[in-house]
Structure formats: C-alpha cells, structure tokens
Design a protein around this motif. Structure first.
Motif, PDB file in Angstrom:
ATOM      1  N   THR A  61       0.843  -1.196   0.000  1.00  0.00           N
ATOM      2  CA  THR A  61       0.000   0.000   0.000  1.00  0.00           C
ATOM      3  C   THR A  61       0.876   1.242   0.000  1.00  0.00           C
ATOM      4  OG1 THR A  61      -1.699  -1.167   1.253  1.00  0.00           O
ATOM      5  CG2 THR A  61      -1.838   1.238   1.215  1.00  0.00           C
ATOM      6  N   GLY A  62       0.578   2.196  -0.891  1.00  0.00           N
ATOM      7  CA  GLY A  62       1.307   3.449  -0.945  1.00  0.00           C
ATOM      8  C   GLY A  62       0.669   4.495  -0.055  1.00  0.00           C
ATOM      9  N   GLY A  63       1.485   5.412   0.446  1.00  0.00           N
ATOM     10  CA  GLY A  63       0.987   6.488   1.286  1.00  0.00           C
ATOM     11  C   GLY A  63       0.739   7.752   0.490  1.00  0.00           C
ATOM     12  N   VAL A  64      -0.377   8.417   0.754  1.00  0.00           N
ATOM     13  CA  VAL A  64      -0.750   9.661   0.071  1.00  0.00           C
ATOM     14  C   VAL A  64      -0.811  10.791   1.089  1.00  0.00           C
ATOM     15  CG1 VAL A  64      -2.453  10.837  -1.370  1.00  0.00           C
ATOM     16  CG2 VAL A  64      -2.202   8.352  -1.520  1.00  0.00           C
ATOM     17  N   PHE A  65      -0.024  11.818   0.878  1.00  0.00           N
ATOM     18  CA  PHE A  65      -0.127  13.065   1.632  1.00  0.00           C
ATOM     19  C   PHE A  65      -0.629  14.117   0.648  1.00  0.00           C
ATOM     20  CE2 PHE A  65       3.149  10.548   3.605  1.00  0.00           C
ATOM     21  CZ  PHE A  65       3.001  10.746   4.973  1.00  0.00           C
ATOM     22  N   GLY A 121       8.737   9.738  10.661  1.00  0.00           N
ATOM     23  CA  GLY A 121       9.558   9.926   9.471  1.00  0.00           C
ATOM     24  C   GLY A 121       8.811  10.267   8.206  1.00  0.00           C
ATOM     25  N   GLY A 122       7.732   9.535   7.900  1.00  0.00           N
ATOM     26  CA  GLY A 122       7.001   9.803   6.673  1.00  0.00           C
ATOM     27  C   GLY A 122       6.343  11.169   6.668  1.00  0.00           C
ATOM     28  N   ILE A 123       5.770  11.545   7.802  1.00  0.00           N
ATOM     29  CA  ILE A 123       5.086  12.841   7.907  1.00  0.00           C
ATOM     30  C   ILE A 123       6.087  13.985   7.822  1.00  0.00           C
ATOM     31  CG2 ILE A 123       3.711  14.317   9.424  1.00  0.00           C
ATOM     32  CD1 ILE A 123       2.420  11.758  10.532  1.00  0.00           C
ATOM     33  N   MET A 124       7.217  13.867   8.508  1.00  0.00           N
ATOM     34  CA  MET A 124       8.203  14.950   8.491  1.00  0.00           C
ATOM     35  C   MET A 124       8.803  15.126   7.100  1.00  0.00           C
ATOM     36  SD  MET A 124       7.770  16.004  11.487  1.00  0.00           S
ATOM     37  CE  MET A 124       8.989  17.318  11.571  1.00  0.00           C
ATOM     38  N   ALA A 125       9.008  14.026   6.392  1.00  0.00           N
ATOM     39  CA  ALA A 125       9.522  14.128   5.028  1.00  0.00           C
ATOM     40  C   ALA A 125       8.525  14.853   4.133  1.00  0.00           C
ATOM     41  CB  ALA A 125       9.826  12.742   4.472  1.00  0.00           C
ATOM     42  N   ALA A 126       7.247  14.536   4.289  1.00  0.00           N
ATOM     43  CA  ALA A 126       6.218  15.202   3.493  1.00  0.00           C
ATOM     44  C   ALA A 126       6.146  16.691   3.834  1.00  0.00           C
ATOM     45  CB  ALA A 126       4.865  14.539   3.720  1.00  0.00           C
ATOM     46  N   LEU A 127       6.229  17.022   5.112  1.00  0.00           N
ATOM     47  CA  LEU A 127       6.192  18.430   5.521  1.00  0.00           C
ATOM     48  C   LEU A 127       7.409  19.186   4.975  1.00  0.00           C
ATOM     49  CD1 LEU A 127       4.943  18.015   9.186  1.00  0.00           C
ATOM     50  CD2 LEU A 127       3.668  19.057   7.281  1.00  0.00           C
ATOM     51  N   MET A 179      -2.416   9.632   4.372  1.00  0.00           N
ATOM     52  CA  MET A 179      -1.672   9.908   5.601  1.00  0.00           C
ATOM     53  C   MET A 179      -1.820  11.388   5.957  1.00  0.00           C
ATOM     54  SD  MET A 179      -0.372   6.956   6.360  1.00  0.00           S
ATOM     55  CE  MET A 179       0.905   7.350   7.568  1.00  0.00           C
ATOM     56  N   PRO A 180      -1.677  11.730   7.240  1.00  0.00           N
ATOM     57  CA  PRO A 180      -1.932  13.114   7.659  1.00  0.00           C
ATOM     58  C   PRO A 180      -0.710  14.018   7.511  1.00  0.00           C
ATOM     59  CG  PRO A 180      -1.502  11.766   9.585  1.00  0.00           C
ATOM     60  CD  PRO A 180      -1.467  10.841   8.401  1.00  0.00           C
ATOM     61  N   LEU A 181      -0.959  15.248   7.099  1.00  0.00           N
ATOM     62  CA  LEU A 181       0.031  16.326   7.186  1.00  0.00           C
ATOM     63  C   LEU A 181      -0.245  17.059   8.503  1.00  0.00           C
ATOM     64  CD1 LEU A 181      -0.071  17.676   3.513  1.00  0.00           C
ATOM     65  CD2 LEU A 181       1.948  16.711   4.646  1.00  0.00           C
ATOM     66  N   VAL A 182       0.368  16.610   9.569  1.00  0.00           N
ATOM     67  CA  VAL A 182       0.040  17.106  10.910  1.00  0.00           C
ATOM     68  C   VAL A 182       0.670  18.479  11.122  1.00  0.00           C
ATOM     69  CG1 VAL A 182       0.144  16.617  13.370  1.00  0.00           C
ATOM     70  CG2 VAL A 182      -0.023  14.724  11.744  1.00  0.00           C
ATOM     71  N   GLU A 183      -0.184  19.502  11.215  1.00  0.00           N
ATOM     72  CA  GLU A 183       0.329  20.872  11.317  1.00  0.00           C
ATOM     73  C   GLU A 183       1.117  21.102  12.602  1.00  0.00           C
ATOM     74  OE1 GLU A 183       0.521  23.147   9.097  1.00  0.00           O
ATOM     75  OE2 GLU A 183      -0.584  21.976   7.622  1.00  0.00           O
ATOM     76  N   ASP A 184       0.789  20.364  13.660  1.00  0.00           N
ATOM     77  CA  ASP A 184       1.527  20.540  14.911  1.00  0.00           C
ATOM     78  C   ASP A 184       2.996  20.173  14.781  1.00  0.00           C
ATOM     79  OD1 ASP A 184      -0.754  21.392  16.163  1.00  0.00           O
ATOM     80  OD2 ASP A 184      -1.167  19.493  17.180  1.00  0.00           O
ATOM     81  N   TYR A 185       3.320  19.377  13.742  1.00  0.00           N
ATOM     82  CA  TYR A 185       4.718  18.983  13.524  1.00  0.00           C
ATOM     83  C   TYR A 185       5.459  19.909  12.566  1.00  0.00           C
ATOM     84  CZ  TYR A 185       3.148  14.438  15.411  1.00  0.00           C
ATOM     85  OH  TYR A 185       2.624  13.433  16.189  1.00  0.00           O
ATOM     86  N   ALA A 186       4.740  20.820  11.935  1.00  0.00           N
ATOM     87  CA  ALA A 186       5.341  21.624  10.865  1.00  0.00           C
ATOM     88  C   ALA A 186       6.511  22.468  11.354  1.00  0.00           C
ATOM     89  CB  ALA A 186       4.278  22.521  10.222  1.00  0.00           C
TER      90      ALA A 186
END
Length: 473
Positions: A364-368, A417-423, A392-399
């Motif tokens: 399964t691939g992840g979509v941001f 890792g995945g979220i931070m890379a997307a951000l 997957m979520p783009l969590v603004e609290d981590y931005a």
C-alpha cells in the motif's frame, strides 16, 4: 556483448480478442466453480488438466468473479504458460471467456496476462521463451468493446513493465546518464525530452541534486519531459525521485538490503512510464515531468551532516542525515518545476521513507495531500487500476519541526519519518495543490502476488496515468 541487459522496454505478450476458438491450439478456461467431476480451483490458482487430443489444457480460478479475481487469474495463468512454454514450443493459447463477462473483467484479465509473466534476468544462458500470445474467445460477447478495453489496459500494463525494467536494471549499468538516455530513447514523440547535465545544474543553482551526486563518479542529471496536447485544460507537474543507487552516503546504510537500492529510483521510473502511457493514450492533459537523477555514494566529494545546501530558488537546508537524500533532490525539482512551468497541480512520487513501510506494509502506498479532493482522486485512481493507497496526515503541529536554525529548513528533524519528510517537501510547493506519494513499501516485492512478481513492482505508474485521465474531462 554476449550478455546484454534484457530488452528495455520489455515486450508484453500479444493479446487479441476473437469471436470463436480454433482447433488445435492449447486452451484455458476460467472457472468460478468446479466442473463436474473436478475439484474446485481457488481464485488465482491454475491447474493443468489432461491433454485434450494434442492440445494442453489449463483451468484458472476466478473465485467470486470480482475484477481483481480476474487479474489474479490472468497473472497466475501467465506464469503457468511461461513455464509451459519453456518446456515445449507453445506459441499461442486461447482463453475461453465466461458467459456474461464484462469489459472491466476482461480488462483485469488482460492486465494479469500482460504483467504476471514478467521477468528481468541478466544471464549467460539463452533467455526462456516469453509468455505465449493469447487469444481471448469472446463467444457471443461484445468483442469490439472487449478489444478496446484490452488495448487501453495494455498501455497501462506497458507503463508498469517499463517502470519495472528501469528499476530492476543493475546500478553498475544504470547511472544517471543511462537513465536519462534511456528515457530520451524510449519515451520519444510526442513528448519532448530534455536532459540537463551537471554543468547546467550548477549554473542554475540545483544545490540539492549536486550535493547528493557529489560523492559519485557518475554526475547527476535532470530529466525533463513535456507533453502538450492542443486540447489540454489542466497542467499537471509530476516529480519522481531518481536515485539510481543509494549507499546512504556518509550516513552509510547497513549492508543488509543495500543491494535493493537499485530500485531507489522507482518513483522516477513510475513518472517516466506514466508520461509515456499518457502520451500514447492521447489524454488531453498537459503534463510536465521532472526526474532528478543522482547516485548517493561515499567519497571525498560526498556531502556531510551539518552542511547547508542552497536549493534552486535560493532556499537553504540544514543537512542532518545524508541518507535522507531523496528529499534533497526532490526539493530542487519541485522549486524549479513550479517556478518554470506554473502548473495547476503538483504530484511527486518517491521511495522516500522506511517509516512508510512500517506504517502501511509492502502493498500500500501512502498519500499526503494538501486538499481532500486530490487525495480522493489518487485513492480512487489507484483502486481503478488495482493499486492500493492510504491517505496519511500532514500534521500541522509537527510543521515547526522542519524550521531551520542555520538554514531555512531542516532535512532530518526527527519525529514521525514519513510525515516529516512530506512536511519538508511541502516547503517547496509554493502553496499549490499538491500530493506526495511515498511508495517505499510497494515499489518492490520479495514474492509474487496478484500481477506483481519478485523485484520492482512498477507500482504508481498506472495510478499516475489514471489520475491524469481523471483530469481529462
């Protein structure tokens, strides 16, 4: 050369739709339930039966008859036919379609038949015979409608196979120049392919690509594709990671699994395969595609943790981990593509983070995405072509974690890792509608399933084509 690479792109087996069967040609049937006196054949299972006269016979299970069952049956049948052809000179097999079969089911069957027997082997021996040609027997069904659907899905299958070819090619052959030259040779008209060399990259400030590629004797390239149909209403920018081999650089990877890093350009390969198919289908969508290609090696020229790298357009990145090289080259390409081409929508594809494999597994691939509608389009496009995606979520609290202290942004700030890379990548998208597809899990497979075989899977190529088609109306 006695042992060249297999032909790129791989030639798919011929598939034609005809009204009636011919005598004397080996045949296969599709079984949803056991024939009288025979055991049940499970979905995706193939059984060879006693020969009918002089012709072999196979039966493939289609289970409940869902479209995905037809794809699994076609793939399993293709593998069986490939093995049978290696033992005896079988050139053509005819497959009798069930009554009341739909065009969608026939298309899924053709997808499986096209991709299930795929093989990429560099060998001293003569290659095994390819999958035999297949004649689909329509009977009283709408043969012309079936033929149109088969032609369409075979273009999608060819995109996936080409993606597999590029990703499977060994990295002692597949350096950035080889990837660029192969793209220029294979994609071709009506797509304009431009290859930018290291001199051009330096003159135009592609600091991320040059930093990652600086440790290799093979200099980096930027592959630029432009497809401009006259009737296009939307302009889509595709960016694909093209790391032709990844040692991790000075942040060296462990040996286990490093041999798989020949597939670390699977995102770039998917983009190349997709653009080729989009043009072949004549979709009325303008597509610009960029594949930043580099090798991440270890030498006196390698970039270092602690470096400050200036990207195209001037933004700077604090390097924390040289093994997070994909986002470095993607940042340059995103900034350049948006400024230079001014697209309506941006989609990037990359084998970006091991974290995504932990999150979603290997199928399964992840979509941001910055917009719900874009994420929905990607997921639905994938479902139509048999590729699974999960938003997957783009969590603004981590931005705030990607904000730099010595530079504008931090490349490897820690955290999920995945979220931070997307951000991090979002910082280079200028607020445009954008989707980031992380395919680190499904880009390669260690065993066969559905239409996938061990090695590079070709994942995302078909989704990108179907996504572009969704903007054609």
């Amino acid at each position: 050369m006695r042992n060249p690479l297999p032909a790129v792109p791989t030639k798919l087996p011929e598939i034609e739709v005809v009204a009636a069967a011919r005598r004397g040609i080996p045949r296969a049937t599709l079984a949803a339930a056991p024939a009288e006196g025979e055991e049940a054949v499970r979905a995706g299972e193939v059984r060879e039966l006693a020969e009918d006269g002089d012709s072999p016979r196979w039966v493939a299970g289609i289970g409940e008859g869902e479209p995905k069952d037809f794809r699994r049956a076609g793939a399993a049948l293709a593998r069986s036919l490939r093995d049978a052809a290696a033992e005896s000179p079988i050139r053509t097999v005819q497959v009798t379609l069930p009554e009341s079969v739909t065009a969608a089911q026939v298309g899924e069957l053709a997808t499986g038949l096209s991709l299930g027997g795929y093989r990429f082997v560099v060998t001293a021996s003569e290659p095994k015979p390819p999958v035999p040609a297949v004649r689909l027997i329509a009977g009283d069904g709408p043969a012309a409608e079936f033929a149109r659907e088969v032609a369409r899905v075979r273009t999608l299958a060819a995109a996936a196979a080409f993606t597999r070819d590029l990703a499977n090619a060994p990295s002692n052959v597949k350096n950035p120049a080889w990837l660029a030259n192969t793209a220029a040779k294979v994609v071709g008209e009506p797509v304009r392919v431009t290859v930018r060399d290291e001199k051009w990259l330096a003159e135009n400030g592609f600091g991320g690509v040059l930093a990652v590629g600086g440790g290799s004797a093979s200099p980096p390239r930027l592959i630029e594709l432009d497809y401009r149909p006259r009737s296009a209403a939307q302009h889509l920018l595709l960016v694909g990671k093209g790391i032709t081999f990844d040692t991790g650089g000075l942040s060296l990877k462990p040996n286990d699994g490093m041999h798989l890093m020949r597939t670390d350009m699977a995102g770039g390969a998917a983009v190349l395969g997709a653009v080729r198919a989009i043009a072949e289908l004549g979709l009325p969508v303008r597509v610009t595609a960029l594949v930043p290609a580099a090798e991440n090696h270890v030498s006196g020229g390698s970039y270092r943790p602690g470096d400050i790298v200036r990207h195209y357009g001037g933004r700077t990145t604090e390097v924390g981990n040289t093994d997070a090289e994909g986002r470095m080259v993607m940042a340059d390409a995103l900034a350049y593509g948006i400024e230079r081409f001014k697209p309506d929508l941006v989609v990037d594809v990359a084998t970006l983070t091991g974290a995504m494999k932990v999150s979603l597994g290997l199928r399964t691939g992840g979509v941001f995405a910055t917009e719900d509608a874009i994420a929905k389009r990607v997921v639905e496009a994938g479902a139509r072509v048999g590729e699974a995606w999960w938003r997957m979520p783009l969590v603004e609290d981590y931005a705030s974690g990607v904000e730099g202290t010595l530079g504008d942004v931090r490349q490897a700030p820690g955290g999920p890792g995945g979220i931070m890379a997307a951000l991090f990548l979002r910082e280079f998208t200028e607020g445009l509608p954008w989707a980031h597809l992380d395919i680190a899990g499904p880009a390669r497979a260690d065993k066969a399933y559905d239409d996938v075989v061990p090695g590079a899977s070709g994942f995302a190529a078909r989704t990108l084509v179907e996504l572009a088609a969704s903007y054609a109306g």
